[in-house]
Write a protein that holds these residues in place. Structure first.
Motif, PDB file in Angstrom:
ATOM      1  N   MET A   1       0.848  -1.200   0.000  1.00  0.00           N
ATOM      2  CA  MET A   1       0.000   0.000   0.000  1.00  0.00           C
ATOM      3  C   MET A   1       0.885   1.251   0.000  1.00  0.00           C
ATOM      4  O   MET A   1       1.790   1.366   0.810  1.00  0.00           O
ATOM      5  CB  MET A   1      -0.880  -0.008   1.254  1.00  0.00           C
ATOM      6  CG  MET A   1      -2.146   0.799   1.065  1.00  0.00           C
ATOM      7  SD  MET A   1      -3.060   0.981   2.604  1.00  0.00           S
ATOM      8  CE  MET A   1      -3.523  -0.687   2.969  1.00  0.00           C
ATOM      9  N   GLN A   2       0.611   2.143  -0.926  1.00  0.00           N
ATOM     10  CA  GLN A   2       1.429   3.356  -1.033  1.00  0.00           C
ATOM     11  C   GLN A   2       0.871   4.460  -0.150  1.00  0.00           C
ATOM     12  O   GLN A   2       1.256   5.617  -0.246  1.00  0.00           O
ATOM     13  CB  GLN A   2       1.440   3.860  -2.484  1.00  0.00           C
ATOM     14  CG  GLN A   2       1.403   2.764  -3.491  1.00  0.00           C
ATOM     15  CD  GLN A   2       2.749   2.261  -3.868  1.00  0.00           C
ATOM     16  OE1 GLN A   2       3.422   2.898  -4.639  1.00  0.00           O
ATOM     17  NE2 GLN A   2       3.149   1.130  -3.302  1.00  0.00           N
ATOM     18  N   GLY A  90       0.238  -8.922   1.590  1.00  0.00           N
ATOM     19  CA  GLY A  90       1.532  -8.268   1.757  1.00  0.00           C
ATOM     20  C   GLY A  90       1.613  -7.571   3.107  1.00  0.00           C
ATOM     21  O   GLY A  90       0.666  -7.592   3.896  1.00  0.00           O
ATOM     22  N   GLU A  91       2.760  -6.985   3.361  1.00  0.00           N
ATOM     23  CA  GLU A  91       2.966  -6.289   4.633  1.00  0.00           C
ATOM     24  C   GLU A  91       2.314  -4.921   4.536  1.00  0.00           C
ATOM     25  O   GLU A  91       2.741  -4.075   3.762  1.00  0.00           O
ATOM     26  CB  GLU A  91       4.466  -6.134   4.914  1.00  0.00           C
ATOM     27  CG  GLU A  91       5.239  -7.437   5.010  1.00  0.00           C
ATOM     28  CD  GLU A  91       5.007  -8.171   6.332  1.00  0.00           C
ATOM     29  OE1 GLU A  91       4.343  -7.583   7.224  1.00  0.00           O
ATOM     30  OE2 GLU A  91       5.465  -9.316   6.459  1.00  0.00           O
ATOM     31  N   ASN A 213      -4.391   5.876 -11.603  1.00  0.00           N
ATOM     32  CA  ASN A 213      -4.629   5.296 -10.280  1.00  0.00           C
ATOM     33  C   ASN A 213      -5.728   6.025  -9.524  1.00  0.00           C
ATOM     34  O   ASN A 213      -5.665   6.173  -8.307  1.00  0.00           O
ATOM     35  CB  ASN A 213      -3.333   5.263  -9.455  1.00  0.00           C
ATOM     36  CG  ASN A 213      -3.269   4.038  -8.558  1.00  0.00           C
ATOM     37  OD1 ASN A 213      -4.056   3.104  -8.725  1.00  0.00           O
ATOM     38  ND2 ASN A 213      -2.346   4.029  -7.618  1.00  0.00           N
TER      39      ASN A 213
ATOM     40  N   ALA B 199      -0.693   1.183 -12.737  1.00  0.00           N
ATOM     41  CA  ALA B 199      -2.027   1.727 -12.998  1.00  0.00           C
ATOM     42  C   ALA B 199      -2.277   1.907 -14.494  1.00  0.00           C
ATOM     43  O   ALA B 199      -3.391   1.689 -14.981  1.00  0.00           O
ATOM     44  CB  ALA B 199      -2.217   3.059 -12.263  1.00  0.00           C
ATOM     45  N   ARG B 202      -3.230  -1.408 -15.894  1.00  0.00           N
ATOM     46  CA  ARG B 202      -4.599  -1.713 -15.476  1.00  0.00           C
ATOM     47  C   ARG B 202      -5.603  -0.913 -16.312  1.00  0.00           C
ATOM     48  O   ARG B 202      -6.613  -1.450 -16.770  1.00  0.00           O
ATOM     49  CB  ARG B 202      -4.785  -1.372 -14.002  1.00  0.00           C
ATOM     50  CG  ARG B 202      -6.193  -1.620 -13.527  1.00  0.00           C
ATOM     51  CD  ARG B 202      -6.508  -0.845 -12.260  1.00  0.00           C
ATOM     52  NE  ARG B 202      -7.862  -1.129 -11.813  1.00  0.00           N
ATOM     53  CZ  ARG B 202      -8.534  -0.370 -10.966  1.00  0.00           C
ATOM     54  NH1 ARG B 202      -7.971   0.705 -10.443  1.00  0.00           N
ATOM     55  NH2 ARG B 202      -9.775  -0.673 -10.621  1.00  0.00           N
ATOM     56  N   GLU B 227       4.129 -11.469  -5.791  1.00  0.00           N
ATOM     57  CA  GLU B 227       4.222 -12.296  -4.578  1.00  0.00           C
ATOM     58  C   GLU B 227       3.196 -11.884  -3.534  1.00  0.00           C
ATOM     59  O   GLU B 227       2.937 -12.637  -2.595  1.00  0.00           O
ATOM     60  CB  GLU B 227       5.649 -12.236  -4.016  1.00  0.00           C
ATOM     61  CG  GLU B 227       5.983 -10.994  -3.189  1.00  0.00           C
ATOM     62  CD  GLU B 227       6.333  -9.766  -4.055  1.00  0.00           C
ATOM     63  OE1 GLU B 227       6.114  -9.809  -5.283  1.00  0.00           O
ATOM     64  OE2 GLU B 227       6.827  -8.766  -3.480  1.00  0.00           O
ATOM     65  N   VAL B 228       2.607 -10.692  -3.687  1.00  0.00           N
ATOM     66  CA  VAL B 228       1.468 -10.324  -2.835  1.00  0.00           C
ATOM     67  C   VAL B 228       0.231 -10.870  -3.544  1.00  0.00           C
ATOM     68  O   VAL B 228      -0.236 -10.306  -4.519  1.00  0.00           O
ATOM     69  CB  VAL B 228       1.379  -8.801  -2.634  1.00  0.00           C
ATOM     70  CG1 VAL B 228       0.203  -8.453  -1.732  1.00  0.00           C
ATOM     71  CG2 VAL B 228       2.678  -8.276  -2.039  1.00  0.00           C
ATOM     72  N   HIS B 233      -3.637  -3.072  -5.286  1.00  0.00           N
ATOM     73  CA  HIS B 233      -3.195  -1.690  -5.449  1.00  0.00           C
ATOM     74  C   HIS B 233      -2.390  -1.607  -6.744  1.00  0.00           C
ATOM     75  O   HIS B 233      -1.889  -2.619  -7.226  1.00  0.00           O
ATOM     76  CB  HIS B 233      -2.371  -1.251  -4.249  1.00  0.00           C
ATOM     77  CG  HIS B 233      -3.190  -1.257  -2.990  1.00  0.00           C
ATOM     78  ND1 HIS B 233      -3.962  -0.191  -2.604  1.00  0.00           N
ATOM     79  CD2 HIS B 233      -3.390  -2.222  -2.079  1.00  0.00           C
ATOM     80  CE1 HIS B 233      -4.594  -0.488  -1.481  1.00  0.00           C
ATOM     81  NE2 HIS B 233      -4.269  -1.727  -1.138  1.00  0.00           N
ATOM     82  N   TYR B 234      -2.328  -0.409  -7.275  1.00  0.00           N
ATOM     83  CA  TYR B 234      -1.722  -0.256  -8.602  1.00  0.00           C
ATOM     84  C   TYR B 234      -0.746   0.908  -8.582  1.00  0.00           C
ATOM     85  O   TYR B 234      -0.571   1.595  -9.577  1.00  0.00           O
ATOM     86  CB  TYR B 234      -2.820  -0.040  -9.650  1.00  0.00           C
ATOM     87  CG  TYR B 234      -4.010  -0.968  -9.473  1.00  0.00           C
ATOM     88  CD1 TYR B 234      -3.966  -2.275  -9.970  1.00  0.00           C
ATOM     89  CD2 TYR B 234      -5.141  -0.574  -8.766  1.00  0.00           C
ATOM     90  CE1 TYR B 234      -5.028  -3.144  -9.776  1.00  0.00           C
ATOM     91  CE2 TYR B 234      -6.205  -1.437  -8.566  1.00  0.00           C
ATOM     92  CZ  TYR B 234      -6.143  -2.717  -9.069  1.00  0.00           C
ATOM     93  OH  TYR B 234      -7.197  -3.576  -8.874  1.00  0.00           O
ATOM     94  N   GLY B 235      -0.097   1.105  -7.442  1.00  0.00           N
ATOM     95  CA  GLY B 235       0.678   2.314  -7.248  1.00  0.00           C
ATOM     96  C   GLY B 235       2.161   2.193  -7.548  1.00  0.00           C
ATOM     97  O   GLY B 235       2.877   3.192  -7.455  1.00  0.00           O
TER      98      GLY B 235
END
Ligand SMILES: [Mn+2]
Ligand SMILES: [Mn+2]
Lengths: 463, 463
Positions: A1-2, A90-91, A213, B199, B202, B227-228, B233-235
């Motif tokens: 997550m950003q 993910g983390e 985004n 993004a 996507r 791997e997640v 999310h697309y950031g």
């Protein structure tokens, strides 16, 4: 997550917002963010949209979280994700990191929230699971957001006072949303000559929004049947003589919205009847924006649009009589049956969850006049407000064929002249206008709206 | 609404489906379609998705409607839209037209439904307003869809029997969804060289889906951090040495889904380590599809993928030992921690609202083995089933750094050799496979999956 990478001044903004709130109301306030609804089975979820009041004071779209505001202090309640969920998601940032980023004073797991709910006011959220939690934790039945009671009403009024005008952080987000929406509209125009269906234009436009985004702030309207005001289907083919109406707006990751409508000719060239009406709608649009400044009543702007449209339709031979009289008898509403616009902010109809509490000045209620009742905003303008200006012209069969309306307006409409405008089913031109000390700043001004410029854009397709 | 323009054989299909249902269960059944949830305020709605069981027997995405099935007869319950709503939503087809198109035997307004609910079974829908209606009208507490009781369990089992295999109408819709998803993936690959962010890819992919007047069947995964596993999310920015994993699928207007994953190199060329692992995942994928035929246990297909991956990782020097032993000790799951696939139909995880009732053969339950517990389908295959085949390789920090797992598998992993594969964070290759009498038909076969073909597509960007 950003989530935590941008907005380094967010914590200061949030502090200012809650300090302003504390000046208006002493009661502690708790806002819940809500959860994403499911799409047919639990693991398939709609994309999460946090409650807007939560977003205003928390700044971040945290799911299943709550914040408590009291005397300018901010407490965050949310759970860290489980170790197992790291495998799938993910983390994620930890509660304490998020709290620090927001400038929260304290941070707790959700299980601690019940200890902090005494005497708190809130605003009901939309999703029913979270709403049930609100009632349970506050130990009372919370009235729906559009009819708040007691301390919740006091809170709603205080929040409205804040959210009616936008601070610098909000304005920066609103500009970003506007700027991406402008790109989407240009892409839509430039995709038209090669497209065969409404859906293709929609795909080109929303693709741009997703590429930045962002999400759509509302369900797009992209249709050659603009006379269906809330048309959310995209199944029509494009025909060369059609006008395409596109009402499409982006919203930033943190929830700030934009709302733009343009109408363009499918073949890149307006017919003379289309052009006549287009120029009239644009004249109304421009005059309204020209009139915007602090102190002006928004309803006066609406009525100005009605007058210009009535006058123009007289000049075109469609209406007969005196424009002032025609507006007084709501004849304009035969062709312009909605309001000139609305508040814009975290919601595309900002704070509409509160009913008309935000849109209507205290003591005012909706008119029952055909030509005024759909107005969503009826307040004097203040510097810092963001409103849309969106006049239109439509030939809605449900109106024009309505027996009573037809009878009432039989003599003021030149029906045979009107029939010459059959290729003008629906036109709307909508921009997002920020009220400044000195007048209006159009946030969406970089998107052309003059007929000739629109034709040029459509006629220069991109590959 | 273009609702009634297609699918001229729909009414025959629906008749066959409900006659089959009548052979399995005598109890009358009522299915509700549900309503669209709101996005922060009531007028701003998520796009409506009808309940899948309703869609199966009603064929059309009618909002706020119910159908009653008994002995092969179909009754439709829905309200015509109000005259006022024509102003906003245009003239919609009337209940009687819809009923005729569906081949319903009778059609009533919703207010008549209470008279027809006696002794009826149902399946709980997801939205809470409709769920409350179900309980109220059937005058009992309905168990959640994933734990149905009594006649509702009998109904669920009967519906599963039908929906496990697909008739010609369903297959035609599934093919359409697959075909549009293939185009979306090609567009994604061809957009990559010029793109700077996830993004943008996507946007290019979902834009294609929207352009075909379809929606996404689920939230897309488009990420350089494959791997997640459920990364939504697309950031992230794209870097030249990244692999991009895209799990994106369309769903038709009537709700039939597709589910495709491809993984491609951002710069159009796999590194040698990426290529080695890619080819291994593809080998597992191909072997699984090769093995598909009626009568084969889906879990055997999963275990075949595990074996091939274990074997391949031994050959690459990443795992040590005997492949059969490694799979028995779940060492494959360090790198392939999910199941080989799932049912696909009206839901992307078909009938997952019913928990494991559809996915697991009667009497079977989830394994608690690390390498088997995530398997969503454990049944012998039948002709007419549609399943996904989606092996993968991931380096999930939460797994590889997990103290207990690390200790358990310390000796079977060559950790220093593994570190040479740091540029392979996540690869998955997923196709939609229809089980036929003679073997497998890959509905998504027109989308290349060989490394060289993928490289070629990425290297030929479209303007
Ligand atoms: Mn608007
Ligand atoms: Mn899948």
């Amino acid at each position: 997550m950003q989530l935590l990478e941008k907005n380094s001044t967010l914590s200061q903004t949030l502090k200012q917002r809650r300090e302003k709130l504390a000046q208006l109301i002493e009661t502690p306030a708790i806002f819940w963010s809500g959860i994403a609804p499911s799409r047919n089975f639990p693991a398939n979820r709609y994309s999460f949209r946090a409650n807007s009041h939560f977003l205003y004071f928390a700044g971040l779209p945290l799911e299943n979280a709550a914040i408590r505001l009291e005397k300018g202090k901010l407490d965050l309640f949310m759970d860290d994700s489980s170790p197992d969920s790291a495998l799938w998601h993910g983390e994620l940032p930890k509660r304490d990191e998020i709290a620090a980023f927001m400038g929260a004073d304290r941070a707790y797991p959700l299980s601690e929230l019940p200890a902090y709910t005494a005497h708190a006011a809130t605003i009901a959220v939309g999703d029913s699971k979270t709403y049930q939690q609100q009632c349970q934790l506050l130990n009372r039945i919370i009235s729906p957001a559009n009819a708040p009671q007691g301390i919740d009403l006091d809170l709603a009024k205080a929040v409205i006072t804040l959210r009616l005008t936008h601070d610098r952080t909000a304005l920066s987000e609103l500009r970003q949303a506007a700027s991406v929406s402008v790109k989407a509209h240009i892409a839509g125009m430039q995709a038209t000559l090669k497209a065969k269906t409404e859906a293709e234009i929609r795909g080109a436009m929303e693709g741009v929004i997703l590429s930045h985004n962002m999400q759509c702030a509302y369900n797009s309207i992209v249709t050659v049947h603009g006379e269906v005001l809330h048309n959310e289907h995209y199944g029509h083919d494009l025909h060369p003589n059609d006008l395409l109406l596109a009402d499409v707006g982006a919203e930033t990751e943190n929830g700030w919205a934009s709302d733009i409508t343009r109408t363009w000719p499918v073949k890149g060239k307006f017919s003379s009847t289309q052009r006549d009406i287009y120029d009239l709608v644009l004249a109304a649009h421009d005059a309204c924006i020209e009139k915007i400044r602090p102190g002006v009543e928004y309803q006066e702007i609406h009525l100005l649009a009605c007058f210009i449209i009535a006058q123009g339709l007289i000049e075109l031979g469609i209406l007969k009589g005196d424009p002032t009289n025609l507006v007084e008898m709501d004849a304009h509403a035969l062709f312009f049956p909605h309001g000139i616009g609305h508040l814009l902010g975290l919601d595309v109809h900002d704070m509409e969850d509160l009913g008309d509490l935000a849109g209507y000045e205290r003591g005012r209620t909706r008119s029952d006049r055909f030509g005024l009742g759909y107005l969503r905003l009826n307040r004097p303008l203040h510097s810092g407000m963001l409103v849309t200006i969106e006049p239109g012209f439509y030939q809605v069969p449900a109106i024009l064929n309505h027996r009573e309306l037809r009878a009432k307006y039989e003599k003021v409409v030149n029906w045979s002249r009107l029939s010459e405008f059959a290729d003008v089913r629906g036109i709307r031109i909508e921009d997002d206008v920020f009220v400044t000390e000195f007048g209006a700043e159009v946030l969406t001004a970089s998107l052309p709206n003059k007929a000739q410029d629109i034709e040029n854009l459509v006629s220069q397709p991109r590959d």
